[in-house]
Design a protein around this motif. Structure first.
Motif, PDB file in Angstrom:
ATOM      1  N   TRP A 284       1.673  20.507  -6.877  1.00 50.92           N
ATOM      2  CA  TRP A 284       0.988  21.775  -7.085  1.00 50.92           C
ATOM      3  C   TRP A 284       1.431  22.452  -8.378  1.00 50.92           C
ATOM      4  N   PHE A 285       2.667  22.208  -8.794  1.00 51.84           N
ATOM      5  CA  PHE A 285       3.178  22.766 -10.051  1.00 51.84           C
ATOM      6  C   PHE A 285       2.289  22.337 -11.219  1.00 51.84           C
ATOM      7  N   LEU A 286       1.928  21.061 -11.268  1.00 54.48           N
ATOM      8  CA  LEU A 286       1.082  20.552 -12.350  1.00 54.48           C
ATOM      9  C   LEU A 286      -0.335  21.115 -12.253  1.00 54.48           C
ATOM     10  N   MET A 287      -0.862  21.253 -11.021  1.00 54.12           N
ATOM     11  CA  MET A 287      -2.202  21.811 -10.839  1.00 54.12           C
ATOM     12  C   MET A 287      -2.251  23.274 -11.301  1.00 54.12           C
ATOM     13  N   ILE A 288      -1.190  24.031 -10.983  1.00 55.61           N
ATOM     14  CA  ILE A 288      -1.149  25.445 -11.361  1.00 55.61           C
ATOM     15  C   ILE A 288      -1.124  25.596 -12.880  1.00 55.61           C
ATOM     16  N   LEU A 289      -0.413  24.708 -13.565  1.00 55.56           N
ATOM     17  CA  LEU A 289      -0.354  24.764 -15.024  1.00 55.56           C
ATOM     18  C   LEU A 289      -1.748  24.595 -15.637  1.00 55.56           C
ATOM     19  N   VAL A 422      15.449  22.955  -4.547  1.00 51.46           N
ATOM     20  CA  VAL A 422      15.649  22.745  -5.989  1.00 51.46           C
ATOM     21  C   VAL A 422      14.309  22.820  -6.717  1.00 51.46           C
ATOM     22  N   ASN A 423      13.291  22.136  -6.170  1.00 52.61           N
ATOM     23  CA  ASN A 423      11.962  22.146  -6.789  1.00 52.61           C
ATOM     24  C   ASN A 423      11.369  23.552  -6.828  1.00 52.61           C
ATOM     25  N   LEU A 424      11.547  24.275  -5.743  1.00 46.84           N
ATOM     26  CA  LEU A 424      11.023  25.646  -5.681  1.00 46.84           C
ATOM     27  C   LEU A 424      11.635  26.503  -6.787  1.00 46.84           C
ATOM     28  N   GLY A 425      12.951  26.431  -6.961  1.00 55.46           N
ATOM     29  CA  GLY A 425      13.615  27.239  -7.968  1.00 55.46           C
ATOM     30  C   GLY A 425      13.267  26.815  -9.389  1.00 55.46           C
ATOM     31  N   TYR A 427      10.716  24.855 -10.595  1.00 52.36           N
ATOM     32  CA  TYR A 427       9.308  24.874 -10.982  1.00 52.36           C
ATOM     33  C   TYR A 427       8.700  26.281 -10.938  1.00 52.36           C
ATOM     34  N   TYR A 428       8.984  27.005  -9.844  1.00 54.90           N
ATOM     35  CA  TYR A 428       8.245  28.247  -9.606  1.00 54.90           C
ATOM     36  C   TYR A 428       9.011  29.496 -10.033  1.00 54.90           C
ATOM     37  N   LEU A 429      10.327  29.402 -10.157  1.00 61.58           N
ATOM     38  CA  LEU A 429      11.101  30.545 -10.634  1.00 61.58           C
ATOM     39  C   LEU A 429      11.468  30.417 -12.105  1.00 61.58           C
ATOM     40  N   ILE A 430      11.429  29.186 -12.623  1.00 65.29           N
ATOM     41  CA  ILE A 430      11.767  28.949 -14.035  1.00 65.29           C
ATOM     42  C   ILE A 430      10.561  28.420 -14.817  1.00 65.29           C
ATOM     43  N   GLN A 453       6.892  23.913 -18.680  1.00 64.12           N
ATOM     44  CA  GLN A 453       6.905  22.769 -17.760  1.00 64.12           C
ATOM     45  C   GLN A 453       8.117  21.881 -18.032  1.00 64.12           C
ATOM     46  N   LEU A 454       8.392  21.652 -19.315  1.00 64.66           N
ATOM     47  CA  LEU A 454       9.525  20.815 -19.714  1.00 64.66           C
ATOM     48  C   LEU A 454      10.846  21.436 -19.270  1.00 64.66           C
TER      49      LEU A 454
END
Length: 510
Positions: A284-289, A422-425, A427-430, A453-454
Motif C-alpha cells: 500500500w505504501f507504493l500505491m499511496i505514492l 517497523v514497516n508502519l514506522g 513507511y508511514y511515519l517517515i 520513498q528511498l
C-alpha cells in the motif's frame, strides 16, 4: 664458555624453527578455515538457488497473468481497458496483498515443522490456513460487491467506476482461488517442492495466453472474457498443485482432511494477520505514492515516470521474492531442526548473493540513465523525468535487493508482528511525510517524492539489518521448538547451541 655459546646458538635456532613452524601451522589453519568457509558457502548457495530459481519463475508466471490480460484488453474499447486495469490494480490488488500476506504465515509454521520432522503437521497447518483465508475472502466480498461506490468515494471517473464494479463482480471466483492457492504454494515451498509450482505456473501462463486469445480476440466477449480467462487460470494453478498433493507426492505430509485443522485457530489467525499487515503495509505504501504523485505539477508526466519506475521495481521484486521465499524456507527448516548456526550461516550466504545482485542493478540503471525509460514511452518529457530519477531509483533497487531477503528471514523466524511495526514506522511515519514535504512545500517534485520513498526503505533496511545482526539464533531455535510442540507436534527438538559447534560441518547444513 665456548660450549655455552654453542648451546645458546642452538637454542636460538631451535626457537626460530619453533616460531616458524608455529606461524606456518597458524597460516595453514587459517587457509583451511577460509577454504572450508568458501566450500560451505558454495554448497549453501546451491541450496538457496535450487529453491529461489523455480520460485522466481513461478512468481513471474503468476505476475504475468494479469499483465497478459491487460495486453489483450487492448483489443477492447478504452473504457473497458480502463475498467480491467482499475479492477486488477485496485480491487484485486488490494485483496491479493491481504491473501498473499496471510498465506505467508505458513512459511514460518510449515518450514519449522518440516525441519523438525513433524511432517503430519504440515497438512494440518495447510487446512487451518485454508479455513482462515476462506473466512477472510468472505470478509473481503463487500469490496467486490460495492466496488463502484468505493471508487466513486475516491473521485474515480463515473463511467470507469461503473464498469469496474461490473468487472469486479465477475472476478469473485479469483478471490477464492487466492485463498486456496497461497497456502498450497507455501506448503509445497516448505518441503522444497519448488519444481512443481514452477511447472504449474508455466503451464497456467500458456493456458492463459490461449484462453485470452480465444475469449477476447476470437469470441469478442469483452470484460466477461477477460474475467473468465483470469478466473480459469488461477483455478488451474490451484487444482494443478492440489492434484499433485492428492496423488500422494507428499507422503507423510498430506494425510487427508483432519479435525485438528479446527484447533488453535486463534493463535494461527493472529500470526496470519501479522503476516498480512507486514506485507500490505509495503504494498500500500507504493500505491499511496502513486496517488500522491497525481497531485503534483504536470501530474500526467509525474505519474507516468513513477509508473515506469514502479514497473521496473515490480519486475526486480520477482527475483527477490524468490530469494525471500528461499531464505524463509532455509531459516525455518534449520530453526525447526534445532540448528541455529546453520540458519545464521544461510542468512550470511544469501545476503552476499543479494548484495551482489543489488550492485549489478545499481550500475545498470546509472549506466542506462538516459535510455531505460525509452521502451515504455515515446514522450521525451517522460523519458527526461525518468532519467532525472536515475540515482535515487538506482539506490532504491539496491536497497530492494537486501530488504526483501531480510523480510524472508523475518518470516522464517516468525517475526511478522515486529516487522509490521517497523514497516508502519518507516513507511508511514517517515517515508510518506518526508516524500510529501520534499515534493510539495520544498517543490522538489517527483524526485522529492521518490527520495521520501528511498528514506523509508533505507531506514527499514537498516533496522532489519540491526535486528538480524543482534538475533540470538539459539533462542529462535528454542522458540521454533516450543511453537511446534504447542501447536500439535509431539517431539521436543533438541537445539544445537552455537557454543557447542565451533565450526559449521556439512551435516549441520544438510
Amino acid at each position: 664458555m665456548t660450549q655455552e655459546v654453542q648451546q645458546h646458538s642452538r637454542d636460538q635456532e631451535s626457537d626460530h624453527h619453533s616460531d616458524h613452524d608455529g606461524n606456518h601451522g597458524q597460516d595453514l589453519k587459517e587457509n583451511r578455515s577460509i577454504k572450508q568457509f568458501l566450500n560451505e558457502a558454495k554448497e549453501e548457495n546451491k541450496r538457496i538457488w535450487y529453491l529461489a530459481g523455480p520460485a522466481i519463475f513461478a512468481f513471474i508466471g503468476r505476475y504475468s497473468l494479469g499483465a497478459v490480460t491487460l495486453v489483450f484488453a487492448g483489443h477492447l474499447t478504452t473504457l473497458e481497458l480502463d475498467a480491467v486495469s482499475t479492477g486488477n490494480l485496485v480491487i484485486t490488488g488490494f485483496a491479493f496483498g491481504i491473501m498473499f500476506g496471510m498465506g505467508s504465515a505458513l512459511e514460518t509454521l510449515c518450514g519449522q515443522a518440516y525441519g523438525a520432522k513433524q511432517l503430519h503437521m504440515l497438512g494440518v497447518y495447510l487446512q487451518r490456513s485454508w479455513i482462515i483465508l476462506t473466512m477472510m475472502c468472505i470478509c473481503l466480498l463487500p469490496i467486490y460487491l460495492f466496488a463502484t461506490p468505493i471508487l466513486l468515494l475516491f473521485h474515480q471517473n463515473k463511467q470507469i467506476a461503473s464498469l469496474t464494479g461490473k468487472y469486479s463482480l465477475y472476478m469473485i471466483p479469483q478471490l477464492f482461488a487466492f485463498g486456496l492457492n497461497f497456502p498450497i504454494q507455501k506448503f509445497l515451498l516448505a518441503q522444497s517442492k519448488v519444481m512443481i509450482t514452477a511447472a504449474v505456473s508455466g503451464a497456467a501462463l500458456v493456458f492463459h495466453l490461449f484462453l485470452n486469445w480465444l475469449l477476447i480476440v476470437q469470441f469478442k466477449l469483452g470484460l466477461a472474457g477477460a474475467a473468465i480467462a483470469l478466473n480459469a487460470s488461477w483455478w488451474f494453478v490451484v487444482l494443478g498443485q492440489f492434484t499433485y498433493i492428492a496423488m500422494g507426492y507428499c507422503p507423510g505430509v498430506w494425510n487427508g482432511f483432519s479435525r485438528l485443522a479446527f484447533k488453535n485457530l486463534g493463535a494461527f489467525t493472529k500470526l496470519s494477520i501479522g503476516s498480512a499487515i507486514m506485507m500490505c503495509l509495503e504494498f500500500w505504501f507504493l500505491m499511496i505514492l502513486i496517488v500522491i504523485a497525481g497531485n503534483l505539477k504536470n501530474a500526467q508526466i509525474a505519474v507516468a515516470a513513477m509508473s515506469i519506475c514502479m514497473n521496473l521495481y515490480g519486475w526486480q521484486n520477482m527475483i527477490f521474492f524468490g530469494l525471500n521465499s528461499a531464505i524463509s524456507v532455509r531459516v525455518s527448516n534449520e530453526l525447526g531442526a534445532g540448528r541455529p548456526r546453520a540458519a545464521h550461516f544461510s542468512v550470511l550466504v544469501v545476503l552476499m548473493s543479494s548484495v551482489t545482485l543489488g550492485v549489478f542493478f545499481f550500475v545498470l540503471i546509472v549506466a542506462l540513465r538516459d535510455v531505460y525509460g525509452v521502451p515504455f514511452t515515446n514522450n521525451p518529457e517522460v523519458v527526461d523525468a525518468v532519467s532525472r530519477l536515475a540515482i535515487v531509483f538506482a539506490f532504491s533497487l539496491f536497497l530492494n535487493s537486501i530488504q526483501p531477503v531480510l523480510s524472508g528471514v523475518a518470516v522464517g523466524a516468525g517475526w511478522q508482528w515486529l516487522i509490521a511495526y517497523v514497516n508502519l514506522g518507516c513507511y508511514y511515519l517517515i517515508g510518506i511525510p518526508l516524500g510529501y514535504l520534499l515534493a510539495f512545500p520544498l517543490n522538489k517534485g517527483i524526485k522529492g517524492m521518490w527520495t521520501g520513498q528511498l528514506a523509508g526503505v533505507g531506514l527499514q533496511t537498516a533496522i532489519l539489518i540491526f535486528i538480524t545482526w543482534k538475533t540470538n539464533w539459539d533462542y529462535e531455535a528454542s522458540q521454533a521448538s516450543s511453537r511446534i510442540e504447542k501447536w500439535g507436534g509431539s517431539t521436543k527438538i533438541p537445539v544445537v547451541k552455537s557454543e557447542d559447534c565451533p565450526s559449521l560441518r556439512s551435516d549441520d547444513l544438510a
